[in-house]
Design an enzyme around this catalytic site. Structure first.
Site, PDB file in Angstrom:
ATOM      1  N   ILE A  76       0.848  -1.207   0.000  1.00 45.36           N
ATOM      2  CA  ILE A  76       0.000   0.000   0.000  1.00 45.36           C
ATOM      3  C   ILE A  76       0.880   1.252   0.000  1.00 45.36           C
ATOM      4  O   ILE A  76       0.654   2.187  -0.776  1.00 45.36           O
ATOM      5  CB  ILE A  76      -0.967   0.031   1.210  1.00 45.36           C
ATOM      6  CG1 ILE A  76      -1.896  -1.190   1.195  1.00 45.36           C
ATOM      7  CG2 ILE A  76      -1.799   1.317   1.194  1.00 45.36           C
ATOM      8  CD1 ILE A  76      -2.843  -1.262   2.387  1.00 45.36           C
TER       9      ILE A  76
ATOM     10  N   ASP B 299      10.141   2.801   6.481  1.00 48.38           N
ATOM     11  CA  ASP B 299       9.914   1.389   6.823  1.00 48.38           C
ATOM     12  C   ASP B 299      11.049   0.938   7.726  1.00 48.38           C
ATOM     13  O   ASP B 299      12.114   1.554   7.752  1.00 48.38           O
ATOM     14  CB  ASP B 299       9.865   0.521   5.556  1.00 48.38           C
ATOM     15  CG  ASP B 299       9.063  -0.760   5.751  1.00 48.38           C
ATOM     16  OD1 ASP B 299       7.937  -0.861   5.214  1.00 48.38           O
ATOM     17  OD2 ASP B 299       9.555  -1.676   6.462  1.00 48.38           O
TER      18      ASP B 299
ATOM     19  N   ARG C 145      -3.271  -9.573   5.775  1.00 53.07           N
ATOM     20  CA  ARG C 145      -3.895 -10.910   5.836  1.00 53.07           C
ATOM     21  C   ARG C 145      -3.384 -11.850   4.765  1.00 53.07           C
ATOM     22  O   ARG C 145      -3.062 -11.428   3.666  1.00 53.07           O
ATOM     23  CB  ARG C 145      -5.410 -10.767   5.604  1.00 53.07           C
ATOM     24  CG  ARG C 145      -6.157 -10.371   6.819  1.00 53.07           C
ATOM     25  CD  ARG C 145      -7.618 -10.634   6.631  1.00 53.07           C
ATOM     26  NE  ARG C 145      -8.292  -9.697   5.724  1.00 53.07           N
ATOM     27  CZ  ARG C 145      -9.524  -9.851   5.307  1.00 53.07           C
ATOM     28  NH1 ARG C 145     -10.220 -10.917   5.670  1.00 53.07           N
ATOM     29  NH2 ARG C 145     -10.089  -8.960   4.524  1.00 53.07           N
TER      30      ARG C 145
ATOM     31  N   ARG D 124      -9.168 -10.202   9.753  1.00 51.95           N
ATOM     32  CA  ARG D 124      -8.420  -8.988  10.112  1.00 51.95           C
ATOM     33  C   ARG D 124      -8.051  -9.018  11.592  1.00 51.95           C
ATOM     34  O   ARG D 124      -6.988  -8.563  11.986  1.00 51.95           O
ATOM     35  CB  ARG D 124      -9.269  -7.749   9.809  1.00 51.95           C
ATOM     36  CG  ARG D 124      -9.555  -7.545   8.322  1.00 51.95           C
ATOM     37  CD  ARG D 124     -10.524  -6.396   8.103  1.00 51.95           C
ATOM     38  NE  ARG D 124     -10.811  -6.135   6.709  1.00 51.95           N
ATOM     39  CZ  ARG D 124     -11.831  -6.677   6.037  1.00 51.95           C
ATOM     40  NH1 ARG D 124     -12.650  -7.524   6.640  1.00 51.95           N
ATOM     41  NH2 ARG D 124     -12.030  -6.368   4.772  1.00 51.95           N
TER      42      ARG D 124
ATOM     43  N   SER E 147      -3.698   0.327   8.935  1.00 53.09           N
ATOM     44  CA  SER E 147      -3.341  -1.024   9.396  1.00 53.09           C
ATOM     45  C   SER E 147      -4.534  -1.702  10.063  1.00 53.09           C
ATOM     46  O   SER E 147      -5.322  -1.060  10.751  1.00 53.09           O
ATOM     47  CB  SER E 147      -2.182  -0.952  10.405  1.00 53.09           C
ATOM     48  OG  SER E 147      -1.133  -0.146   9.909  1.00 53.09           O
TER      49      SER E 147
ATOM     50  N   ARG F 112     -16.157   0.004  -2.967  1.00 50.38           N
ATOM     51  CA  ARG F 112     -16.482  -1.363  -3.417  1.00 50.38           C
ATOM     52  C   ARG F 112     -17.988  -1.476  -3.675  1.00 50.38           C
ATOM     53  O   ARG F 112     -18.421  -2.049  -4.678  1.00 50.38           O
ATOM     54  CB  ARG F 112     -16.037  -2.365  -2.339  1.00 50.38           C
ATOM     55  CG  ARG F 112     -14.533  -2.514  -2.294  1.00 50.38           C
ATOM     56  CD  ARG F 112     -14.043  -3.305  -1.090  1.00 50.38           C
ATOM     57  NE  ARG F 112     -12.643  -3.678  -1.257  1.00 50.38           N
ATOM     58  CZ  ARG F 112     -11.833  -4.029  -0.265  1.00 50.38           C
ATOM     59  NH1 ARG F 112     -12.284  -4.069   0.992  1.00 50.38           N
ATOM     60  NH2 ARG F 112     -10.575  -4.359  -0.516  1.00 50.38           N
TER      61      ARG F 112
ATOM     62  N   HIS G 216     -14.746  -2.013  10.504  1.00 47.02           N
ATOM     63  CA  HIS G 216     -14.197  -2.551   9.255  1.00 47.02           C
ATOM     64  C   HIS G 216     -13.969  -4.049   9.450  1.00 47.02           C
ATOM     65  O   HIS G 216     -12.941  -4.472   9.929  1.00 47.02           O
ATOM     66  CB  HIS G 216     -12.879  -1.849   8.931  1.00 47.02           C
ATOM     67  CG  HIS G 216     -12.252  -2.325   7.662  1.00 47.02           C
ATOM     68  ND1 HIS G 216     -12.891  -2.238   6.448  1.00 47.02           N
ATOM     69  CD2 HIS G 216     -11.048  -2.891   7.403  1.00 47.02           C
ATOM     70  CE1 HIS G 216     -12.085  -2.718   5.502  1.00 47.02           C
ATOM     71  NE2 HIS G 216     -10.970  -3.119   6.061  1.00 47.02           N
TER      72      HIS G 216
HETATM   73  P1  A3D Z   1       2.715  -5.065   3.416  1.00 45.99           P
HETATM   74  O1  A3D Z   1       2.972  -5.048   1.953  1.00 45.99           O
HETATM   75  O2  A3D Z   1       3.127  -6.269   4.202  1.00 45.99           O
HETATM   76  O3  A3D Z   1       3.416  -3.751   4.031  1.00 45.99           O
HETATM   77  C1  A3D Z   1       3.504  -3.512   5.393  1.00 45.99           C
HETATM   78  C2  A3D Z   1       4.847  -2.866   5.658  1.00 45.99           C
HETATM   79  O4  A3D Z   1       4.916  -2.523   7.054  1.00 45.99           O
HETATM   80  C3  A3D Z   1       6.048  -3.766   5.353  1.00 45.99           C
HETATM   81  O5  A3D Z   1       6.893  -3.171   4.400  1.00 45.99           O
HETATM   82  C4  A3D Z   1       6.745  -3.893   6.715  1.00 45.99           C
HETATM   83  O6  A3D Z   1       8.175  -3.950   6.612  1.00 45.99           O
HETATM   84  C5  A3D Z   1       6.289  -2.616   7.402  1.00 45.99           C
HETATM   85  N1  A3D Z   1       6.463  -2.645   8.851  1.00 45.99           N
HETATM   86  C6  A3D Z   1       6.399  -3.696   9.689  1.00 45.99           C
HETATM   87  N2  A3D Z   1       6.669  -3.295  10.944  1.00 45.99           N
HETATM   88  C7  A3D Z   1       6.883  -1.957  10.887  1.00 45.99           C
HETATM   89  C8  A3D Z   1       7.192  -0.971  11.853  1.00 45.99           C
HETATM   90  N3  A3D Z   1       7.345  -1.289  13.152  1.00 45.99           N
HETATM   91  N4  A3D Z   1       7.340   0.296  11.432  1.00 45.99           N
HETATM   92  C9  A3D Z   1       7.203   0.630  10.139  1.00 45.99           C
HETATM   93  N5  A3D Z   1       6.915  -0.261   9.174  1.00 45.99           N
HETATM   94  C10 A3D Z   1       6.763  -1.548   9.552  1.00 45.99           C
HETATM   95  O7  A3D Z   1       1.163  -4.837   3.718  1.00 45.99           O
HETATM   96  P2  A3D Z   1       0.121  -3.903   2.940  1.00 45.99           P
HETATM   97  O8  A3D Z   1       0.787  -2.640   2.576  1.00 45.99           O
HETATM   98  O9  A3D Z   1      -0.562  -4.725   1.911  1.00 45.99           O
HETATM   99  O10 A3D Z   1      -0.951  -3.658   4.117  1.00 45.99           O
HETATM  100  C11 A3D Z   1      -0.604  -2.880   5.241  1.00 45.99           C
HETATM  101  C12 A3D Z   1      -1.680  -2.940   6.329  1.00 45.99           C
HETATM  102  O11 A3D Z   1      -2.893  -2.374   5.809  1.00 45.99           O
HETATM  103  C13 A3D Z   1      -2.058  -4.337   6.809  1.00 45.99           C
HETATM  104  O12 A3D Z   1      -2.244  -4.331   8.214  1.00 45.99           O
HETATM  105  C14 A3D Z   1      -3.371  -4.621   6.110  1.00 45.99           C
HETATM  106  O13 A3D Z   1      -4.174  -5.566   6.802  1.00 45.99           O
HETATM  107  C15 A3D Z   1      -3.988  -3.253   6.112  1.00 45.99           C
HETATM  108  N6  A3D Z   1      -5.055  -3.043   5.110  1.00 45.99           N
HETATM  109  C16 A3D Z   1      -6.101  -2.275   5.490  1.00 45.99           C
HETATM  110  C17 A3D Z   1      -7.138  -2.043   4.620  1.00 45.99           C
HETATM  111  C18 A3D Z   1      -8.297  -1.205   5.036  1.00 45.99           C
HETATM  112  O14 A3D Z   1      -9.154  -0.902   4.225  1.00 45.99           O
HETATM  113  C19 A3D Z   1      -8.394  -0.776   6.423  1.00 45.99           C
HETATM  114  C20 A3D Z   1      -7.103  -2.581   3.317  1.00 45.99           C
HETATM  115  C21 A3D Z   1      -6.012  -3.341   2.952  1.00 45.99           C
HETATM  116  C22 A3D Z   1      -4.974  -3.578   3.871  1.00 45.99           C
END
Ligand code: A3D
Length: 309
Positions: A14, A34, A83, A89, A120, A152, A176
């Site tokens: 994201i 990060d 996930r 979640r 998150s 959506r 959510h």
């Molecule tokens: P991902 O691509 O795994 O990215 C998460 C990043 O967080 C990684 O690069 C990690 O290295 C980094 N990270 C881990 N620990 C730390 C820390 N202590 N400090 C800073 N960075 C850190 O995941 P993503 O980008 O696909 O998703 C990120 C979050 O968004 C997840 O928790 C998902 O569940 C959430 N999410 C929420 C929605 C909503 O609509 C609310 C939708 C999709 C995903």
């Protein structure tokens, strides 16, 4: 005049798309943070090499230090696990809570006056933790969920009716998760009520698909969750803050009596401007909608009760 500054905490799927969207819109300079060394720097460099093609002057800086985010106007937080198939979640709670603690402390020290948008998961619990740990006023801490869940909803309606998604007006409230509350009675195609355009069975099927849409994407991707649409939704919220647009968007906001809830975050329609959440709108719900909101609230309250700060 200096350009605004948005810091993205989490340079994963994201975070990378958010950085791209922000500079493409020429909205702000971006700091991409990060804990993984090289990841934010590499993504920043890659995006900066596209600035010429996009014709934008905003830039991205990658970092592993909160000090480099100092003076940010807005933070968007995606740090944490996403996930995988078979996970809810809520399964992410304990890991992402530990991460939220580090992030909230980092933000508080670097930019005590910033607005913070949390993405998150589990969203309603993480945004609660962010507010409690940072000590920021609730108006300056809110969460992205409803903008995406509503998008959506709009897409599935648009697809079924063969109309433009932007002409569909739709809103999803509540927490959510599986208990989110899409409101078909409040959905229209630019004023034409959805209930006059589709029968109940078709509407019910769309509501169910909206509630499971995140899981549908996880099941297809198999390696993570949706990332383009959550990036677009959260950047729209940040844009409303940076440009003081006063947009009315469904966001996870701190409730103090509204919708019968107190001391929790849950998805409701809010006005977003330079100060963050500037106003909460209360919609008149009918008995069945109220029941669904109560069930969603009970779920969020249970989730929050599992948080030890
Ligand atoms: P991902 O691509 O795994 O990215 C998460 C990043 O967080 C990684 O690069 C990690 O290295 C980094 N990270 C881990 N620990 C730390 C820390 N202590 N400090 C800073 N960075 C850190 O995941 P993503 O980008 O696909 O998703 C990120 C979050 O968004 C997840 O928790 C998902 O569940 C959430 N999410 C929420 C929605 C909503 O609509 C609310 C939708 C999709 C995903």
């Amino acid at each position: 005049m200096a350009r605004p500054r948005i810091s993205l905490i989490g340079a994963g799927n994201i975070g990378g798309v958010q950085a791209q969207l922000i500079v493409q819109k020429q909205l702000a300079d971006v700091v991409l943070f990060d804990v993984v060394e090289g990841l934010p720097q590499g993504k920043a460099l890659d995006i900066n090499h596209a600035l010429d093609a996009w014709g934008t002057s905003c830039t991205v800086t990658g970092t592993n230090s909160y000090e480099d985010t100092a003076g940010s106007d807005v933070y968007i937080v995606t740090a944490g696990l996403a996930r995988k198939p078979g996970m809810s979640r809520d399964d992410l709670l304990s890991t992402n809570l530990g991460i939220m603690r580090q992030v909230a402390e980092g933000i508080r020290k670097a930019s005590p006056d910033a607005v913070v948008i949390v993405v998150s998961n589990p969203l309603d619990a993480m945004v609660y933790a962010m507010k409690e740990i940072s000590g920021f006023p609730p108006q300056r801490v809110f969460g992205q969920a409803g903008v995406l869940d509503s998008a959506r909803f709009k897409f599935f309606v648009a697809e079924a009716l063969g109309v433009a998604p932007r002409d569909v007006v739709a809103i999803v409230l509540g927490g959510h998760g599986d208990t989110m509350v899409p409101l078909p009675r409040h959905c229209s195609v630019n004023g034409v009520p959805l209930t006059e355009l589709m029968d109940k069975a078709a509407i019910d099927a769309i509501v169910e698909r909206v509630q499971g849409a995140g899981g549908e994407v996880v099941g297809l991707l198999k390696t993570g969750s949706a990332f383009v649409s959550p990036a677009a939704a959260s950047v729209a919220m940040a844009e409303s803050v940076i440009l003081d647009q006063k947009r009315v968007l469904p966001c996870a906001a701190w409730l103090d009596g509204e919708y019968g809830a107190s001391g929790v975050y849950m998805g409701v329609p809010v006005q977003i401007g330079a100060g963050g959440v500037e106003r909460i709108f209360e919609i008149e719900l009918d008995a069945s909608e109220k029941k669904l909101m109560q069930a969603s609230l009970a779920h969020v309250e249970k989730l929050i009760s599992g948080i030890e700060l």
